[in-house]
Design a protein around this motif. Sequence first.
Motif, PDB file in Angstrom:
ATOM      1  N   PHE A 451       7.646  16.855  -2.550  1.00 11.42           N
ATOM      2  CA  PHE A 451       8.340  15.570  -2.713  1.00 11.42           C
ATOM      3  C   PHE A 451       8.480  14.873  -1.366  1.00 11.42           C
ATOM      4  CE2 PHE A 451      10.200  16.769  -6.930  1.00 11.42           C
ATOM      5  CZ  PHE A 451       9.895  15.588  -7.572  1.00 11.42           C
ATOM      6  N   ALA A 452       8.895  15.635  -0.363  1.00  9.31           N
ATOM      7  CA  ALA A 452       9.145  15.046   0.948  1.00  9.31           C
ATOM      8  C   ALA A 452       7.843  14.528   1.550  1.00  9.31           C
ATOM      9  CB  ALA A 452       9.796  16.079   1.871  1.00  9.31           C
ATOM     10  N   LEU A 453       6.790  15.313   1.431  1.00  6.01           N
ATOM     11  CA  LEU A 453       5.525  14.891   2.029  1.00  6.01           C
ATOM     12  C   LEU A 453       4.989  13.641   1.330  1.00  6.01           C
ATOM     13  CD1 LEU A 453       3.517  15.540   4.209  1.00  6.01           C
ATOM     14  CD2 LEU A 453       2.247  16.936   2.574  1.00  6.01           C
ATOM     15  N   ALA A 454       5.022  13.673  -0.018  1.00  7.06           N
ATOM     16  CA  ALA A 454       4.538  12.508  -0.755  1.00  7.06           C
ATOM     17  C   ALA A 454       5.375  11.283  -0.400  1.00  7.06           C
ATOM     18  CB  ALA A 454       4.594  12.768  -2.251  1.00  7.06           C
ATOM     19  N   GLY A 455       6.681  11.464  -0.362  1.00  5.46           N
ATOM     20  CA  GLY A 455       7.564  10.343  -0.037  1.00  5.46           C
ATOM     21  C   GLY A 455       7.246   9.765   1.328  1.00  5.46           C
ATOM     22  N   THR A 456       7.075  10.640   2.311  1.00  3.51           N
ATOM     23  CA  THR A 456       6.802  10.165   3.675  1.00  3.51           C
ATOM     24  C   THR A 456       5.475   9.415   3.734  1.00  3.51           C
ATOM     25  OG1 THR A 456       7.950  12.123   4.486  1.00  3.51           O
ATOM     26  CG2 THR A 456       6.638  10.896   6.073  1.00  3.51           C
ATOM     27  N   VAL A 457       4.460  10.001   3.119  1.00  2.56           N
ATOM     28  CA  VAL A 457       3.139   9.374   3.204  1.00  2.56           C
ATOM     29  C   VAL A 457       3.162   8.007   2.521  1.00  2.56           C
ATOM     30  CG1 VAL A 457       0.762   9.568   2.415  1.00  2.56           C
ATOM     31  CG2 VAL A 457       1.895  11.534   3.458  1.00  2.56           C
ATOM     32  N   ILE A 458       3.779   7.938   1.343  1.00  3.90           N
ATOM     33  CA  ILE A 458       3.839   6.646   0.648  1.00  3.90           C
ATOM     34  C   ILE A 458       4.608   5.634   1.493  1.00  3.90           C
ATOM     35  CG2 ILE A 458       4.826   5.454  -1.335  1.00  3.90           C
ATOM     36  CD1 ILE A 458       4.284   7.957  -2.981  1.00  3.90           C
ATOM     37  N   TYR A 459       5.744   6.076   2.009  1.00  2.00           N
ATOM     38  CA  TYR A 459       6.569   5.179   2.818  1.00  2.00           C
ATOM     39  C   TYR A 459       5.771   4.653   4.016  1.00  2.00           C
ATOM     40  CZ  TYR A 459      10.769   3.428   5.081  1.00  2.00           C
ATOM     41  OH  TYR A 459      11.709   2.623   5.648  1.00  2.00           O
ATOM     42  N   VAL A 460       5.191   5.574   4.769  1.00  2.00           N
ATOM     43  CA  VAL A 460       4.566   5.182   6.026  1.00  2.00           C
ATOM     44  C   VAL A 460       3.332   4.307   5.778  1.00  2.00           C
ATOM     45  CG1 VAL A 460       3.403   6.064   8.057  1.00  2.00           C
ATOM     46  CG2 VAL A 460       5.512   7.139   7.287  1.00  2.00           C
ATOM     47  N   PHE A 461       2.542   4.671   4.786  1.00  2.00           N
ATOM     48  CA  PHE A 461       1.365   3.843   4.514  1.00  2.00           C
ATOM     49  C   PHE A 461       1.770   2.460   4.033  1.00  2.00           C
ATOM     50  CE2 PHE A 461      -1.163   7.565   5.072  1.00  2.00           C
ATOM     51  CZ  PHE A 461      -2.413   7.073   5.417  1.00  2.00           C
ATOM     52  N   ALA A 462       2.787   2.392   3.194  1.00  2.00           N
ATOM     53  CA  ALA A 462       3.242   1.088   2.712  1.00  2.00           C
ATOM     54  C   ALA A 462       3.657   0.207   3.889  1.00  2.00           C
ATOM     55  CB  ALA A 462       4.416   1.262   1.748  1.00  2.00           C
ATOM     56  N   MET A 463       4.376   0.787   4.843  1.00  2.00           N
ATOM     57  CA  MET A 463       4.872  -0.026   5.950  1.00  2.00           C
ATOM     58  C   MET A 463       3.765  -0.379   6.947  1.00  2.00           C
ATOM     59  SD  MET A 463       7.977  -0.871   5.400  1.00  2.00           S
ATOM     60  CE  MET A 463       7.367  -1.107   3.752  1.00  2.00           C
ATOM     61  N   TRP A 464       2.808   0.525   7.118  1.00  2.00           N
ATOM     62  CA  TRP A 464       1.671   0.153   7.971  1.00  2.00           C
ATOM     63  C   TRP A 464       0.964  -1.061   7.385  1.00  2.00           C
ATOM     64  CZ3 TRP A 464      -0.599   5.754   8.646  1.00  2.00           C
ATOM     65  CH2 TRP A 464       0.031   6.372   9.722  1.00  2.00           C
ATOM     66  N   ASN A 465       0.674  -0.968   6.103  1.00  2.00           N
ATOM     67  CA  ASN A 465      -0.020  -2.079   5.452  1.00  2.00           C
ATOM     68  C   ASN A 465       0.786  -3.351   5.541  1.00  2.00           C
ATOM     69  OD1 ASN A 465      -2.541  -1.308   4.366  1.00  2.00           O
ATOM     70  ND2 ASN A 465      -1.449   0.124   3.067  1.00  2.00           N
ATOM     71  N   SER A 466       2.043  -3.229   5.159  1.00  2.61           N
ATOM     72  CA  SER A 466       2.894  -4.396   5.142  1.00  2.61           C
ATOM     73  C   SER A 466       3.008  -4.994   6.544  1.00  2.61           C
ATOM     74  CB  SER A 466       4.252  -3.999   4.596  1.00  2.61           C
ATOM     75  OG  SER A 466       5.239  -4.864   5.057  1.00  2.61           O
ATOM     76  N   GLY A 467       3.248  -4.113   7.535  1.00  4.46           N
ATOM     77  CA  GLY A 467       3.457  -4.599   8.890  1.00  4.46           C
ATOM     78  C   GLY A 467       2.224  -5.283   9.456  1.00  4.46           C
ATOM     79  N   ILE A 468       1.074  -4.675   9.266  1.00  3.40           N
ATOM     80  CA  ILE A 468      -0.132  -5.264   9.848  1.00  3.40           C
ATOM     81  C   ILE A 468      -0.485  -6.556   9.113  1.00  3.40           C
ATOM     82  CG2 ILE A 468      -2.588  -4.881  10.252  1.00  3.40           C
ATOM     83  CD1 ILE A 468      -1.864  -1.916  10.733  1.00  3.40           C
ATOM     84  N   THR A 469      -0.315  -6.551   7.792  1.00  3.51           N
ATOM     85  CA  THR A 469      -0.554  -7.783   7.033  1.00  3.51           C
ATOM     86  C   THR A 469       0.335  -8.905   7.559  1.00  3.51           C
ATOM     87  OG1 THR A 469      -0.888  -6.410   5.084  1.00  3.51           O
ATOM     88  CG2 THR A 469      -0.587  -8.752   4.710  1.00  3.51           C
ATOM     89  N   GLN A 470       1.619  -8.569   7.671  1.00  6.84           N
ATOM     90  CA  GLN A 470       2.606  -9.533   8.137  1.00  6.84           C
ATOM     91  C   GLN A 470       2.233 -10.062   9.521  1.00  6.84           C
ATOM     92  OE1 GLN A 470       6.160  -7.305   8.429  1.00  6.84           O
ATOM     93  NE2 GLN A 470       7.542  -9.016   8.146  1.00  6.84           N
ATOM     94  N   GLY A 471       1.958  -9.129  10.442  1.00  8.38           N
ATOM     95  CA  GLY A 471       1.631  -9.520  11.806  1.00  8.38           C
ATOM     96  C   GLY A 471       0.408 -10.419  11.852  1.00  8.38           C
ATOM     97  N   LEU A 472      -0.607 -10.070  11.062  1.00  7.61           N
ATOM     98  CA  LEU A 472      -1.833 -10.881  11.068  1.00  7.61           C
ATOM     99  C   LEU A 472      -1.577 -12.247  10.440  1.00  7.61           C
ATOM    100  CD1 LEU A 472      -4.550  -8.228  10.166  1.00  7.61           C
ATOM    101  CD2 LEU A 472      -4.146  -9.335  12.383  1.00  7.61           C
ATOM    102  N   MET A 473      -0.786 -12.283   9.374  1.00  5.46           N
ATOM    103  CA  MET A 473      -0.520 -13.575   8.732  1.00  5.46           C
ATOM    104  C   MET A 473       0.219 -14.511   9.687  1.00  5.46           C
ATOM    105  SD  MET A 473       0.446 -12.544   4.821  1.00  5.46           S
ATOM    106  CE  MET A 473       0.487 -14.161   4.023  1.00  5.46           C
ATOM    107  N   TRP A 474       1.142 -13.932  10.461  1.00  4.79           N
ATOM    108  CA  TRP A 474       1.917 -14.773  11.382  1.00  4.79           C
ATOM    109  C   TRP A 474       1.039 -15.450  12.422  1.00  4.79           C
ATOM    110  CZ3 TRP A 474       6.339 -10.778  12.587  1.00  4.79           C
ATOM    111  CH2 TRP A 474       7.230 -10.755  11.506  1.00  4.79           C
ATOM    112  N   ARG A 475      -0.098 -14.819  12.743  1.00  2.59           N
ATOM    113  CA  ARG A 475      -0.903 -15.385  13.814  1.00  2.59           C
ATOM    114  C   ARG A 475      -2.224 -15.963  13.322  1.00  2.59           C
ATOM    115  NH1 ARG A 475      -2.752 -10.452  17.563  1.00  2.59           N
ATOM    116  NH2 ARG A 475      -0.575 -10.592  18.208  1.00  2.59           N
ATOM    117  N   THR A 476      -2.333 -16.177  12.014  1.00  2.00           N
ATOM    118  CA  THR A 476      -3.575 -16.759  11.502  1.00  2.00           C
ATOM    119  C   THR A 476      -3.510 -18.283  11.620  1.00  2.00           C
ATOM    120  OG1 THR A 476      -3.773 -14.964   9.938  1.00  2.00           O
ATOM    121  CG2 THR A 476      -5.100 -16.920   9.522  1.00  2.00           C
TER     122      THR A 476
END
Lengths: 550, 289
Positions: A451-476
Amino acid sequence: MISRLTSGERSIALMLASTGALIGVLMGAFGSGDPMGVHGWIVLAFCGALILVIGNNFYDPEPSEDRTLSYYDDPTKAGLIIALSWAVVGMGMGVWVACQLAWPDFRFENAWSSFGRIRPVHTTGIIFGFGGNALIATSFHIMQRTSRARIPDQVAPWFVLLGYNLFCLIAVSGYLMGVTQSKEYAEPEWYADIWLVVVWVSYFTLYVRTLARRNEPHIYVANWYYLAFILVMAVLHVVNNLALPASFSGAKSYSVFGGVQDAMTQWWYGHNAVAFFLTSGFLGMLYYFLPKRAERPIYSYRLSILSFWGITFFYIWVGSHHLHYTALPHWVQTLGMTFSIMLLVPSWASAGNALMTLNGAWNKVRDDAALRFMMIAAVFYGLSTFEGSFLAIRPVNGLSHYTDWTVGHVHAGAMGWVAFITFGSIYTLAPILWKRAGMYSAKAVEWHFWFALAGTVIYVFAMWNSGITQGLMWRTYNESGTLKYPFIDTVVAMRPYYIARAFGGLLFLSGACIGFWNVVMTIRRAPLKEPERDYPMNSEEPQVAAVAGK
Amino acid sequence: MKEVRDPLTGHMTTGHEWNGITELNTRVPRAIWLFILVTHVWALIIWILLPAWPVGTTYTKGVLGLDQRQQVNKEIAAAERAFAERDRQIRERSVPEIMTDVSLMNYVMDTASAIFGDNCAVCHGTAASGGPGYPSLIDTDWLWGGDTDQIMETLRVGINSQHPDTRHAQMPAFGRLGVLSGRDVRLLVPYVKSLSGSDIPAEVRAAGEDLFSRNCSSCHGADGMGRLQAGAPNLTDDVWLYGGGDNDIFYTIWDGRQGWMPAWQARLSDEDRKMLVIYLQELADGERP
Ligand code: HEM
């Protein structure tokens, strides 16, 4: 537990609790009409409960146990349970905060439940409540075992543990009432800060007093890390919280620093909180429980020295990487960036030392979820320090800063590293403390792990995606050379990731609940077994009587 | 304890033991020294190139002579130069002229959509179609007028804002302030609805018409068509700012309504506001069949 204190110790405890209660009354009276007044009553209730407990057993017969024959583990046991309680509360708040971001109506229209108030309840609950209690509890265990000496007295550890939790309670209840210094991870107001200094100084003295009694010629690495954690946190806490109260009867103060100096002090504190609270302390935990569980020698003593001094020296410099491209002078940013890169090597040396220690024990890692928790912790430690150094490079930070990428990085560290090492240690420690053959359910430990591993991986991947998307959108930019996306578009783009994050968090929380249940069942049901040679140097026999005394 | 050889790795222990834990005295792997070297050399190069170390009251400036403050000033100046010509055209040319210049129009639409999203969408919605309390900006129903000049003025001064020239939209709280009784207000509700076509009994209409002409017509007009000067909405269409249900209308009359829209003069340049107006007109044109 009180009956294990001598009557002298009981009197001291009663005096301390009464003094606390008196302070509570004064705060309540002078601060009435202000959150400080409410805090006064909380202090009074806390100390009043202690007075009742002590008073109830005050005239019990004097304890007869010979204290040189056993370690003093009552505060460790209490600390472990308290840490797990904070874990469930803190992670529960985290899931709630995550839900508010995905579905804003989760606020339910109260002031106290607004995002700005419950977010610090989550961060404080996890870092200080869960992490801090786990550190204090394990340090009590480790300082005694690696010194082969008992803690010098029986009031000080309780004072540290309970005093620390009183601080956490004041902090968290304050946020709900809107009390904050607006400094991240240093939100509590002046009186809570002063109280923490008192607790912290006694913690440090207690540690040093125990080490002074040691029966081992050398001080084990784990202790270096715990001491660095205690000592540096004291310095950081005092400096960053230097403030003038607006009045002595209210919860409001003004920092003595202003403007960019204030920001720099805050992030010097903030990053070293990461370094010495969330890294140094937990490395102490790793250095004890990982070799213990793996039954392998530490891979390299020399590497330990190199990484200890490397981490301790370099971390102090890097706070300014939190302030890239701000009003902070360019040269300070350059220093923060370069030292962050140099910091990577000792960080990886620690992670490598841990993983290499597992050589010869990989079959155990496969079969034993507790050890696997610690192995994954070392991996995530390596991962988040690599990511951290990368994020500290100015142009990279230009993309990542203010986005969810930071949040992803933080949680690779906080979930993958801090929580994993803690759970692995708790699963190792609980059977020893309560003298059990093992955890009540090995299967439940497995479930928790996945549970902990799945939770961490889902959390971290979601935020990487979200963060990079967000950062790129801000500077497009569009073809006309102006910004393409209004802010609201990035909010819409982040929504799916926020939902995924809330789900990942829920998995992690479920794992923690399973863990808590398993520990409770271990205490109540698991078969008894005396741990091997778990007593100070000068005693010959394990003292069964000491256990019964509880 | 003595130093012994670990059979698995072949390394010696340090000879210390703590509660069963021992350590090997393995030497630090070469790779670590190499990485230390690489990161330190890199740091050294960066320190030479960029501003880095404090020296007394100043600091080493770095051989590249870069400084973030100068850099950002330079970039801002460059951006201003790049936009100067287009801004001048927007300032000096009339709206119809701009709307017939394809390349300028592309610029306007690109730019204004982000300005709208960052400043206006919170209230008027991302598609500018409004919502309860916030008017649609892409229909033909205007509170304050849909001409370019009128919209420009609305944006400049705001509505019930702190701007000295602000537009005032004041729908008085007839019930709460005691001007009309609850019964009167309840009579007016069906009458107001009848203005946009619903059927009501003749005696209700007569009573309502009387109340309306005495209390309401000064702003909404005798026919309920509204008056732009007062920002009073047209009540004869089926566009409702605050809702067309019985309760909505009741509360509108009982409690009054004073919509609030910030003034943008100090926050957006003349050119930005002009682009917004053109952008809104384009959106509205896109909506029309
Ligand atoms: C080599 C080690 C590390 C370095 C160089 C590093 C660097 C960084 C950087 C550059 C940021 C982003 C600052 C920003 O843009 O706002 C950051 C944020 C953060 N990191 Fe790390 N990191 C390291 C390890 C860790 C670890 C192991 C943890 C957790 C246990 C951690 C926890 C955090 C937290 C909590 C924040 C968020 C601060 C905030 O609230 O903005 N870091 N770190």
